[in-house]
Enzyme design. Structure first.
Site, PDB file in Angstrom:
ATOM      1  N   TYR A 160       0.819  -1.209   0.000  1.00  0.00           N
ATOM      2  CA  TYR A 160       0.000   0.000   0.000  1.00  0.00           C
ATOM      3  C   TYR A 160       0.857   1.265   0.000  1.00  0.00           C
ATOM      4  O   TYR A 160       1.784   1.403   0.784  1.00  0.00           O
ATOM      5  CB  TYR A 160      -0.876  -0.023   1.253  1.00  0.00           C
ATOM      6  CG  TYR A 160      -1.898   1.072   1.305  1.00  0.00           C
ATOM      7  CD1 TYR A 160      -2.908   1.131   0.353  1.00  0.00           C
ATOM      8  CD2 TYR A 160      -1.851   2.026   2.288  1.00  0.00           C
ATOM      9  CE1 TYR A 160      -3.850   2.119   0.403  1.00  0.00           C
ATOM     10  CE2 TYR A 160      -2.798   3.019   2.354  1.00  0.00           C
ATOM     11  CZ  TYR A 160      -3.804   3.065   1.405  1.00  0.00           C
ATOM     12  OH  TYR A 160      -4.735   4.061   1.452  1.00  0.00           O
ATOM     13  N   HIS A 215      -0.720   6.429   6.473  1.00  0.00           N
ATOM     14  CA  HIS A 215      -2.074   6.066   6.052  1.00  0.00           C
ATOM     15  C   HIS A 215      -2.992   5.647   7.194  1.00  0.00           C
ATOM     16  O   HIS A 215      -3.876   4.810   7.010  1.00  0.00           O
ATOM     17  CB  HIS A 215      -2.020   4.965   4.985  1.00  0.00           C
ATOM     18  CG  HIS A 215      -1.464   5.454   3.676  1.00  0.00           C
ATOM     19  ND1 HIS A 215      -0.227   5.088   3.211  1.00  0.00           N
ATOM     20  CD2 HIS A 215      -1.946   6.311   2.760  1.00  0.00           C
ATOM     21  CE1 HIS A 215       0.018   5.683   2.064  1.00  0.00           C
ATOM     22  NE2 HIS A 215      -1.011   6.434   1.762  1.00  0.00           N
ATOM     23  N   GLU A 265      -6.914  14.081   5.640  1.00  0.00           N
ATOM     24  CA  GLU A 265      -7.487  13.805   4.321  1.00  0.00           C
ATOM     25  C   GLU A 265      -8.766  12.986   4.381  1.00  0.00           C
ATOM     26  O   GLU A 265      -9.577  13.067   3.466  1.00  0.00           O
ATOM     27  CB  GLU A 265      -6.464  13.154   3.389  1.00  0.00           C
ATOM     28  CG  GLU A 265      -6.096  11.737   3.745  1.00  0.00           C
ATOM     29  CD  GLU A 265      -5.034  11.185   2.808  1.00  0.00           C
ATOM     30  OE1 GLU A 265      -3.931  11.736   2.774  1.00  0.00           O
ATOM     31  OE2 GLU A 265      -5.326  10.203   2.122  1.00  0.00           O
ATOM     32  N   GLU A 342      -0.412  18.826  -1.835  1.00  0.00           N
ATOM     33  CA  GLU A 342      -0.128  17.519  -2.460  1.00  0.00           C
ATOM     34  C   GLU A 342      -0.500  17.599  -3.939  1.00  0.00           C
ATOM     35  O   GLU A 342      -1.542  18.170  -4.289  1.00  0.00           O
ATOM     36  CB  GLU A 342      -0.938  16.417  -1.772  1.00  0.00           C
ATOM     37  CG  GLU A 342      -0.598  15.033  -2.283  1.00  0.00           C
ATOM     38  CD  GLU A 342      -1.357  13.910  -1.596  1.00  0.00           C
ATOM     39  OE1 GLU A 342      -0.914  12.767  -1.647  1.00  0.00           O
ATOM     40  OE2 GLU A 342      -2.416  14.189  -0.991  1.00  0.00           O
TER      41      GLU A 342
HETATM   42 MG    MG Z   1      -2.296  10.445   2.500  1.00  0.00          MG
END
Ligand code: MG
Length: 355
Positions: A160, A215, A265, A342
């Site tokens: 990932y 993450h 996010e 980003e």
């Molecule tokens: Mg991220």
């Protein structure tokens, strides 16, 4: 001026579908917005088509704040990631219309430019440390001054966030539009990250700024260990060290080191990130306009973070189209506490879709 039509498009010029909105007015001016929600596109599109669009016909598109509150409170059920993305699409389109009516870029309407351009970061990854270093070098030479670095965990190829290697199971899941259920082993991951950054500092030096994304997969104490282990390599930030569900847990990560922390996010509510802002347990907040309800709340959130010396680092990978990116960039351009954006370089097919 009145809204005469709200059109919803789900389109997929590459693998990832985008949810786009076009608000048409009786003056001929229209605005575009985006509510893409990776893996939940049709839920957002259905909400927009069946519930939100009928509420907007005949309304003044200039009443952005009022329409935002109507959509947020008017359905009785408040918030949630699907609804906030749908509201974001409408909010962006209304700001687009306002900019066109005024003949000004939206960042000018938000207070004017605070900078000449924006700092962006790009992703580097690989299956080995050598591949990651090569990818970092490549993007640095392209002009990216800040680069996120991820490496596959040994024994879990194509892992990932570093998925460049072959992985038939992941490809099959993508084909069937189902989530990929890979194996997650925290200990090998935790043992691989700090050595990666030691290697990168050796190979690419200290001019390039680096960051890493966990993450949201770690427990608070695992995240604290990682932040501490990474301290010698002076990251710009460690992204999503933990999930967002328990804001008070960030204190555990914060207390462990001086590695700066970023989160946001997957947060869709100002109220969810506010405790981490007030407690000053984060350094960058990543709630992008597209997932927090549009330009209107993103601007407010930036203003709330400013007195706490917290900067923005809006989410912006390739599953957001150039429309959502543009909304983020207009906010970036107008705020005092911009940190970084980003950036996912879009394919020619996606660029062609927008033009
Ligand atoms: Mg991220």
């Amino acid at each position: 001026m009145k809204i005469t039509d709200v059109r919803v498009y789900v389109t997929s010029p590459v693998k990832q579908p985008f949810v786009l909105v076009k608000i048409v007015t009786d003056s001929g001016i229209y605005g575009v917005g985006e509510g893409s929600k990776n893996g939940r596109e049709l839920a957002v599109a259905s909400l927009l088509e069946n519930h939100i669009a009928p509420m907007l016909i005949g309304r003044d598109p200039g009443a952005i704040e009022d329409i935002w509150k109507l959509l947020y409170r008017g359905a009785y059920w408040r918030g949630g990631p699907i609804q906030m993305s749908a509201i974001a699409a409408i909010d962006m389109a209304l700001w687009d219309i306002k900019g066109k009516v005024a003949g000004l870029p939206v960042y000018s309407l938000l207070g004017g430019p605070t900078r000449k351009g924006i700092l962006t970061y790009y992703h580097a990854s690989g299956n080995t440390f050598e591949e990651v270093a090569e990818d970092v070098r490549k993007h640095y030479e392209q002009g990216f001054k800040v680069i996120r670095a991820q490496v596959a965990v040994e024994g879990h190829p194509g892992g990932y966030g570093a998925g460049r290697g072959p992985n038939p199971e992941r490809d099959k899941a993508q084909e069937e539009q189902l989530p990929y259920e890979g194996v997650w082993e925290p200990e090998p991951y935790l043992q691989s990250v700090a050595p990666l950054f030691a290697y990168l500092r050796e190979q690419v030096g200290w001019d390039v700024q680096l960051l890493h994304d966990a993450h949201g997969r770690l427990t608070p104490i695992q995240a604290a260990r990682l932040a501490k282990d990474l301290e010698p390599y002076k990251l710009m930030f460690l992204e999503d060290p933990i999930g967002p569900e328990n804001p008070q847990s960030m204190q555990i990560v914060r207390n462990a080191s001086t590695t700066p922390i970023a989160i946001g996010e997957v947060i869709s509510s100002i109220h969810q990130i506010l405790p981490m802002i007030i407690s000053e347990t984060i350094d960058y907040m990543r709630c992008s306009p597209i997932h927090i309800g549009g330009i209107t709340p993103a601007r407010k959130l930036a203003a709330l973070a400013e007195p706490f010396n917290i900067k923005t680092a809006f989410h912006g990978p390739r599953d957001i189209s150039p429309i959502g990116d543009a909304a983020a960039v207009h906010v970036d351009m107008s705020i005092e506490n911009f940190g970084i954006q980003e950036w996912g370089q879009q394919s020619d097919e996606v660029k062609a879709m927008i033009t």
